[in-house]
Scaffold this motif. Structure first.
Motif, mmCIF file in Angstrom:
data_model
loop_
_atom_site.group_PDB
_atom_site.id
_atom_site.type_symbol
_atom_site.label_atom_id
_atom_site.label_comp_id
_atom_site.label_asym_id
_atom_site.label_seq_id
_atom_site.Cartn_x
_atom_site.Cartn_y
_atom_site.Cartn_z
ATOM 1 N N TRP A 1 -5.821 6.183 -7.652
ATOM 2 C CA TRP A 1 -5.341 5.038 -8.433
ATOM 3 C C TRP A 1 -4.362 4.201 -7.615
ATOM 4 O O TRP A 1 -4.314 2.969 -7.758
ATOM 5 N N ALA A 2 -3.595 4.854 -6.749
ATOM 6 C CA ALA A 2 -2.677 4.118 -5.860
ATOM 7 C C ALA A 2 -3.466 3.219 -4.915
ATOM 8 O O ALA A 2 -3.118 2.054 -4.703
ATOM 9 N N VAL A 3 -4.557 3.776 -4.362
ATOM 10 C CA VAL A 3 -5.405 3.016 -3.439
ATOM 11 C C VAL A 3 -6.069 1.841 -4.176
ATOM 12 O O VAL A 3 -6.138 0.724 -3.654
ATOM 13 N N VAL A 4 -6.542 2.083 -5.407
ATOM 14 C CA VAL A 4 -7.158 1.023 -6.213
ATOM 15 C C VAL A 4 -6.152 -0.102 -6.468
ATOM 16 O O VAL A 4 -6.457 -1.284 -6.256
ATOM 17 N N ALA B 1 0.824 -1.219 0.000
ATOM 18 C CA ALA B 1 0.000 0.000 0.000
ATOM 19 C C ALA B 1 0.855 1.264 0.000
ATOM 20 O O ALA B 1 0.661 2.161 -0.838
ATOM 21 N N MET B 2 1.801 1.333 0.908
ATOM 22 C CA MET B 2 2.583 2.568 1.053
ATOM 23 C C MET B 2 3.513 2.817 -0.144
ATOM 24 O O MET B 2 3.709 3.952 -0.569
ATOM 25 N N THR B 3 4.079 1.739 -0.707
ATOM 26 C CA THR B 3 4.962 1.893 -1.877
ATOM 27 C C THR B 3 4.172 2.447 -3.056
ATOM 28 O O THR B 3 4.636 3.364 -3.752
ATOM 29 N N LEU B 4 2.970 1.910 -3.279
ATOM 30 C CA LEU B 4 2.153 2.379 -4.407
ATOM 31 C C LEU B 4 1.712 3.827 -4.208
ATOM 32 O O LEU B 4 1.685 4.613 -5.152
ATOM 33 N N VAL C 1 -5.704 3.870 4.823
ATOM 34 C CA VAL C 1 -6.453 4.879 4.066
ATOM 35 C C VAL C 1 -6.748 6.098 4.950
ATOM 36 O O VAL C 1 -6.647 7.236 4.503
ATOM 37 N N PHE C 2 -7.080 5.860 6.211
ATOM 38 C CA PHE C 2 -7.325 6.968 7.149
ATOM 39 C C PHE C 2 -6.063 7.816 7.320
ATOM 40 O O PHE C 2 -6.130 9.041 7.334
#
Length: 448
Positions: free
Chosen positions: A99-102, A85-88, A125-126
């Protein structure tokens, strides 16, 4: 008459679960007995039918489901999911944060079951929302869209895995076609739908939400987590192994080259059970041993994963028992006779039945299993692609999540929404996924 009995059975199921607050598994078994008696099944056959339905469903699923739960838990507990998650997020940048979250949710969603993925990703996400000062829902909708799509369309998730087994579809084909359908569906239901929702219920994008109910979250320093490449590889290894075997099998059918021992080995490794076991062994090494984590700690994660899915397995088994009662009680044959000579595609029919049952029952997996009991007798009359019928059943079973579905309440509470706002975001989101999925399945059916 059989359909009236089924309708009464479904109504009874709703009353037992929502009215009397009975456990879903117990309710399914009670209704299975009641429907079997009402259909006039011989008394000596009822218990055997329920046992066969429960055992047949779990026999196919338990291995894949159990190994999948352990794989997901190891990736989560090692910090692999957080690294992905964090790398994206860092790679895509602030401008393309959605788009990173997706992308992160889609990769993590392949390895983790919906509820686990949601609980794991929501704190991340928070944190991103707070740091970048963007609405939590602006990131939350794309996240849940990706998790929901992978849950509905991609093995080793329970719905598509169970239904593939019931219909006798090739699980690798389900995975391959599932990917083709999942990617455009996520784009529509994620970033595109978020823009629409923002216009319909703008006030919901100002809510702060709360994750206090999740308790203390395990947060890793990035340098203490596995590398991005290893984390992604471990998460999608089952997909890689199953896809390779499926593509080679499809090429063999198309080109027609001779079968040999190498192809047999590839098919064996690409089988869902084998690929999940290989992936789990790889995860034990990459997420544990290679990072000097004691093997006892790694095995504790595996044990915890299994204890968390015990009740879910029983509920799926109960759904299988109900499905078997519908088949052995002659309801499936009755429905098949009803639609004999109809021009309605089994793909469309499976979607419609699954959608009606999902709205009635709340549980996507139980709706999908009950649909199988009604649709299986029809499949003999058609040369339809079974993998697409599996995906259509999965799409139908996602539609219009509302008050009888746990996902509805989780979404409402985490994002701090009112009932109206939850209907306008979550319920509508699930419906968009279901309808978009069906459209792409029907388009794909013109080609395969």
């Amino acid at each position: 008459m059989p359909l009236i009995i089924v309708a009464i059975g479904i109504l009874a199921l709703l009353i037992l679960i929502m009215g009397f607050k009975l456990n879903t598994f117990i309710s399914l078994i009670i209704v299975s007995f009641g429907v079997a008696l009402a259909l006039g099944m011989p008394l000596g056959d009822i218990v055997k039918t329920i046992e066969a339905g429960l055992g047949g469903t779990l026999g196919h699923l338990a291995l894949i489901f159990g190994l999948g739960a352990m794989l997901g838990k190891l990736i989560a507990d090692s910090g692999g999911a957080q690294r992905i998650a964090m790398t994206l997020v860092n790679k895509f940048g602030e401008k393309n944060i959605q788009w990173a979250v997706v992308a992160a949710s889609f990769i993590i969603g392949i390895a983790l079951f919906f509820e686990v993925g949601l609980v794991l990703l929501i704190p991340i996400v928070f944190a991103i929302s707070k740091e970048l000062k963007v609405s939590i829902l602006y990131l939350g909708i794309p996240m849940t869209a990706a998790l929901s799509v992978t849950h509905g369309f991609l093995p080793p998730h329970p719905g598509p895995t169970v239904i593939a087994g019931e219909y006798g579809a090739n699980i690798g084909e389900v995975l391959l076609y599932g990917f083709i359908i999942a990617i455009p569906t996520v784009i529509i239901a994620g970033p595109i739908f978020t823009k629409f929702a923002r216009k319909v219920v703008p006030e919901s994008f100002t809510k702060m939400g709360s994750i206090a109910s999740l308790g203390e979250q395990k947060v890793f320093k990035l340098e203490n987590t596995p590398s991005f490449g290893i984390s992604v590889f471990t998460a999608i290894l089952p997909v890689i192994l199953m896809s390779i075997a499926t593509i080679i099998t499809l090429l063999q059918k198309t080109i027609g080259f001779e079968d040999n021992s190498l192809l047999a080995v590839i098919r064996f490794i690409g089988d869902a059970g084998t690929s999940m076991l290989i992936s789990l062994l790889v995860a034990i090494y990459t997420m544990g041993i290679a990072r000097k984590i004691p093997i006892k700690t790694v095995m504790d994660s595996c044990t915890t994963a299994i204890t968390h899915i015990g009740m879910m397995l029983l509920i799926i088994g109960g759904g299988g028992a109900f499905k078997q009662v519908l088949i052995d009680g002659g309801v499936g044959d009755y429905v098949a006779e009803l639609f004999k000579g109809t021009s309605l595609s089994p793909i469309l029919l499976a979607w419609i039945i699954a959608a009606i049952l999902r709205i009635s029952l709340g549980s996507a997996t139980v709706a999908a299993l009950t649909t199988a009991g009604l649709v299986i007798p029809m499949l003999g009359q058609s040369d339809v692609n079974l993998a697409l019928v599996v995906l259509a059943t999965g799409a139908g079973s996602l539609i219009a999540s509302h008050v009888n579905d746990a996902g509805f309440w989780m979404f409402k509470e985490y994002f701090g929404l009112s009932m109206k706002e939850t209907f306008a975001t979550w319920t509508l989101l699930e419906t968009v996924i279901s309808v978009a999925g069906l459209v792409f399945i029907l388009l794909l059916s013109l080609v395969v």
